[in-house]
Design a protein around this motif. Structure first.
Motif, PDB file in Angstrom:
ATOM      1  N   SER A  79       1.085  -0.976  -0.509  1.00 36.98           N
ATOM      2  CA  SER A  79      -0.064  -0.266   0.174  1.00 36.98           C
ATOM      3  C   SER A  79       0.651   1.075  -0.120  1.00 36.98           C
ATOM      4  N   LYS A  80       0.538   2.587  -0.462  1.00 38.56           N
ATOM      5  CA  LYS A  80       0.583   3.377  -0.641  1.00 38.56           C
ATOM      6  C   LYS A  80       1.554   4.184   1.169  1.00 38.56           C
ATOM      7  N   ASP A  81       0.596   4.163   1.587  1.00 37.69           N
ATOM      8  CA  ASP A  81       0.308   4.582   2.189  1.00 37.69           C
ATOM      9  C   ASP A  81       2.136   3.597   3.920  1.00 37.69           C
ATOM     10  N   THR A  82       2.266   2.472   3.214  1.00 42.14           N
ATOM     11  CA  THR A  82       2.905   2.125   4.259  1.00 42.14           C
ATOM     12  C   THR A  82       4.323   1.939   3.273  1.00 42.14           C
TER      13      THR A  82
ATOM     14  N   LYS B 224       5.201   5.310   1.996  1.00 44.39           N
ATOM     15  CA  LYS B 224       5.434   6.277   2.735  1.00 44.39           C
ATOM     16  C   LYS B 224       6.377   6.105   4.085  1.00 44.39           C
ATOM     17  N   ASP B 225       5.510   5.805   4.658  1.00 47.89           N
ATOM     18  CA  ASP B 225       5.742   5.013   6.286  1.00 47.89           C
ATOM     19  C   ASP B 225       7.234   4.359   6.405  1.00 47.89           C
TER      20      ASP B 225
END
Length: 98
Positions: free
Chosen positions: A87-90, A92-93
């Motif tokens: 996922s893009k959130d992962t 980014k993190d």
């Protein structure tokens, strides 16, 4: 002895993690095969582009040799296609670490 009984007994001994590994490994191999087909490439084309032998490529794609994350990332670069997605959130993190 009934063949289905033997099959059921053998299957019952397989660990859930092993089943998960086989399913994921097959899914990755199928994804690579789909990408190759869409690009009109053969396994030999991919092996050549990665600097690997056809034998190594065959072993990777039939599950006889484990693919490392580094191998998959190289394949993605060579093929210019995503094999595994996160996922893009992962992502980014992960880029915020360090």
């Amino acid at each position: 002895m009934n063949n289905s009984n033997v099959y059921d007994r053998i299957r019952a001994r397989i660990k859930p993690a092993t089943c998960r590994y086989v399913r994921k490994n097959m899914a990755i191999a199928m994804r690579i095969a789909d990408i190759l087909t869409s690009k009109g490439w053969t396994q030999k084309d991919l092996a050549d582009a990665m600097g690997e032998s056809e034998l190594v490529m065959e072993q990777w794609l039939v599950g006889m040799r484990d693919l490392s994350l580094k191998d998959i990332a190289l394949m993605e670069s060579v093929l210019e296609a995503e094999i595994l997605t996160v996922s893009k959130d992962t992502l980014k993190d992960a880029s915020d670490v360090g």
